[in-house]
Each structure stands twice: as structure tokens, then as C-alpha cells.
Design a protein around this motif. Structure first.
Motif: not given
Length: 466
Positions: A230, A234, A246, A250, A351, A421-422
């Protein structure tokens, strides 16, 4: 997403009064707004008059107790103790910290049972929002100086908020957009650090031509298996689409399987599923514990893989000698570079991840401890111990004298876009332990990157509907 929890036993640290006289503490307000490398430490100052922090510094809460629950254990728990010791001694507040390996489960049980701690550390913004929605958290708007919080924690305000109210104070930051490599072997081969995605792919092809595997990748981590994948998705999405895309992804304002996300998966597949790119192939990826991912990179006969994309805490799991000393010292034998941009129009996105504190019980001494955690001083002990980058933007970069913290702080400071972090911000059914996003990435790897559209459509179908 989640850091590796290496120990299994709870840790309780009690920090109490040692008869020290009260002394002034830096407040959240007077500190440089934009510290630069080499800048001096922010000047000490008294806490805001009338604040609970000022009252604590005057000894008003001596003999009271504050409980903090978190997932920092072992070395991390010890280092967190360094952030609290001096404050506890001079104020006389007994700060009881409990670190647990099964933290999320224990915290949820305690909160639902009416036995919540005073303060708790959370790594997932989604968990904070769930507690806030259930009415379990204290609104920090009346606890913290809003102007100071906006100045010092600006990039983290949205992540600490729910329905316009602030419930989480971010304390620790991390960057995931980095790639580790074995320095000496890398230089001996004449390899150059790639600055762009095309250079990264070209170097990967060269390593394959040299008879090796460029990448060390694995995702096995019990009930959170798949989180490494993941993170990759992302990070690539931030490099191939606007940050607004993004954010909408989310928040489920676009479907999980939006074309922009599918394109990011296609680029990710270029590395994960190209023959000979990943050591051990998909079998190794799905079967190897994430703490052992990089082991082939440090093979005594020479690297069997050369790149490992992981956050700054991973050197804790580098191979060690019989005495527990690292065989490949970060910054000497191993180092990292910034995960290269893909589309230049999206700059240098980063990220990240982070840890926030939330308040369950509103008492003056609890407010004082939280206000202290909002100061630069509260981070200095852990920064000096290493393995920590502060979310507080007023902490001078000159405080970071250890590798990799210094490099991470620079990467965060130079980011054109910073997103967290999504999966941590998605509903637990999707991004949490055993969630559909994590399970779907495991399934995707097992299918060798096939059926992307159907797997991502299945994740979309799992999204909870209001």
C-alpha cells in the motif's frame, strides 16, 4: 503504515518527582517559524501565563499522575522516556507510560470499557477520527494555543482534526519516500544514485544485466500483511497525479479504482513483477517477514539485491553480530536516497507517517503534559538519542546530528508536497489490519500483478457506505 513491533511484552515507565525545583520551560509560542540548517536552538521562555503548563512549572500539580498509553516499546519506549524525564522531575507530576505490542486492541478495549488512559499515542488518523466520532476524545481547541499549533504543526492540522475540531497533536514524523542501498558494494560497481524514475528503471535493468536482482521487497506481517505494498502504491500515486487526486482518493470522493490509481499500480508492477527485478519473485514477496526483507542485500558473498524501499526505522533490523551490534552501520555501510519523481510537474512529493497524541480525560495536569509535548524541548531527548524526527516545525534542523534522522529532516523540509499514509486514513475495513486494501495487495502479488482492475474493484466494493 505500521512500524514493526519486535517485542511482545508490555513496558511500564513511571516518571515521578525527584525533589527538583520547578524551572521555566519553553512554551509552544516563542520559537522560530522556519528554522534553517545550522540555526541555533530556540530560546528558552516561560510557559504562557495562566496556562496549565505554567501552573505545572510552578509546582501546582506536584503529586498528581498522568497515564500515557502507546505502542513504543523497547528502545523506542526508552527514548520516549527521555522526552518526559526532566519535565516530570521539575513539575512533580508522575507520568506513567505503558508501551504495548498489542496496543490497538488493548486501547480499543479500554476505551470501550470506560477505562481509557489520560493520553494515548496513535499512528493512524483513522483511529483518531473513529474515537472522535464516538465522542471519546477531548477537543484540543481549548487546551492548546491555536496560533502556535498552526505555526508549529501546520502540515498536520487536517490529519489531527475531525469535523473542524482539533483532536490530535502530532509529535513524531517520518518519511517513507526513501530507498536504502549497500553503499560500498554500490560504489564498487560504479552505480550512480538515480535522480529520476527513468534513471531508476535503467539502473534496475543494468543490475539485472550484471546477473543480480535490483530489488528487495516483501510484505508478510501477520494480520497487517500487505501494508508495504500500500505504501508503494501511495508513493507512486503522489508522483503521477495531483495531490488533490490523492486527497480525493483517501476521502473516497473518487472511487478506489479510479484510473489514476490503476495507472499508479501499472507503474508499480513494472518493478514488482518484471522478471528478475525482485529477489525471490512473488513467492519471496508474499512469504517473507518485512523485518527480513533486506537480508539478501547484506549477504556476506555480496548483495543479492540492491534496493529496499522502506522508512527510516528499518536499520533496526539490519543483520547484527553476536553482541547485537549492527554489521552495516547506517550512513557508512548503508544509506538511502530519495525515491525519485516520475512526472516533473508534481515536484518532490513525500509520503510520510506520524504519531499523534489524543486526550481522553480532561484534567489540568493532563493538559499540562500535552502542552509540554507541543514544545520543541519535549522532542530534544529523543532527537539526541536518535531515531526521531519531530512533527514540530519549530525544532531547528541543527538539532539533527544523527543519520538517518538528519537526512529525513532534510527530505521533509525540501518536499513540495507532503501527504500521510492513505491507508491509515481510510476506514478500518479498508486500510486497517485485515482490511480489504491490504488483503487486495496480497492477492495482487499472488496473481503476479494480473487482474488489477477486478482486485481494485473488489476493494472499492468493500468501502463502507453511510
Amino acid at each position: 503504515m505500521r512500524r514493526i513491533i519486535a517485542l511482545a511484552l508490555p513496558v511500564a515507565i513511571v516518571l515521578g518527582a525527584c525533589g527538583a525545583a520547578a524551572s521555566p520551560s519553553p512554551s509552544p509560542s516563542p520559537a522560530p517559524a522556519s528554522p534553517t540548517p545550522g540555526s541555533p536552538s530556540p530560546p528558552a521562555s516561560t510557559a504562557a501565563p495562566g496556562s496549565e503548563l505554567a501552573r505545572a512549572e510552578a509546582g501546582e500539580f506536584r503529586g498528581t499522575s498522568v497515564e500515557i498509553l502507546g505502542q513504543w516499546i523497547g528502545t523506542e519506549g526508552d527514548n520516549f522516556q527521555k522526552t518526559l524525564q526532566a519535565f516530570a522531575e521539575r513539575t512533580g507530576i508522575n507520568i506513567v507510560y505503558g508501551g504495548l505490542s498489542n496496543y490497538e486492541t488493548v486501547l480499543t478495549v479500554r476505551v470501550e470499557g470506560g477505562n481509557a488512559p489520560d493520553l494515548a499515542q496513535l499512528a493512524q488518523p483513522g483511529t483518531m477520527r473513529a474515537f472522535a466520532k464516538a465522542g471519546k476524545l477531548v477537543d484540543l481547541g481549548a487546551v492548546l494555543d491555536r496560533a502556535a499549533v498552526e505555526r508549529d504543526f501546520g502540515p498536520y492540522l487536517d490529519l489531527g482534526s475531525y469535523e473542524g475540531k482539533l483532536y490530535g497533536l502530532f509529535f513524531r514524523a517520518n518519511a517513507k519516500s526513501i530507498v536504502w542501498y549497500p553503499v560500498k558494494a554500490f560504489e564498487a560497481k560504479g552505480y550512480q544514485i538515480p535522480k529520476t524514475w527513468d534513471e531508476l528503471i535503467a539502473l534496475s535493468d543494468r543490475i539485472v544485466a550484471d546477473g543480480s536482482n535490483p530489488w528487495c521487497i516483501s510484505i508478510e506481517h501477520k494480520d497487517v500483511s500487505g501494508w508495504v505494498a500500500t505504501d508503494w502504491l501511495e508513493d507512486i500515486l503522489l508522483r503521477t497525479a495531483p495531490p488533490e487526486t490523492y486527497d480525493r482518493w483517501v476521502n473516497h470522493e473518487i472511487p478506489f479504482n479510479d484510473p489514476a490509481v490503476l495507472r499508479a499500480a501499472d507503474l508499480m508492477a513494472k518493478i514488482w513483477f518484471t522478471p528478475n527485478y525482485v529477489y525471490g519473485g512473488t513467492t519471496y514477496i508474499n512469504a517473507t517477514w518485512v523485518g527480513d526483507t533486506q537480508t539478501p542485500m547484506f549477504d556476506p558473498a555480496g548483495p543479492k539485491c540492491w534496493f529496499h524501499k522502506q522508512a527510516a526505522w528499518i536499520p533496526d533490523f539490519w543483520p547484527k553480530d553476536a553482541d547485537g551490534n549492527p554489521l552495516f552501520k547506517p550512513g557508512v555501510d548503508s544509506a538511502f536516497f530519495y525515491f525519485p519523481p516520475i512526472d516533473p510537474q508534481y515536484g518532490r512529493p513525500v509520503l510520510g507517517a506520524g504519531d499523534q497524541f489524543v486526550m481522553f480525560r480532561d484534567r489540568p495536569e493532563v493538559r499540562a503534559v500535552l502542552q509540554y509535548l507541543a514544545t520543541p524541548e519535549a522532542t530534544k531527548g529523543w532527537i539526541e538519542a536518535g531515531g526521531f524526527v519531530a512533527a514540530n516545525q519549530s525544532v531547528p534542523t541543527s538539532w539533527y546530528t544523527r543519520y538517518p534522522d538528519s537526512g529525513i529532516a532534510e527530505i521533509i523540509a525540501s518536499a513540495t508536497t507532503l501527504r500521510f499514509d492513505a491507508s491509515d486514513s481510510m476506514p478500518a475495513q479498508v486500510g486497517g489490519a485485515g482490511g480489504s486494501f491490504l488483503k487486495g495487495m496480497v492477492e495482487w502479488v499472488a496473481a503476479n500483478g494480473a487482474n488489477t482492475e477486478s482486485i481494485f474493484a473488489k476493494i472499492e466494493e468493500s468501502w463502507p457506505r453511510q
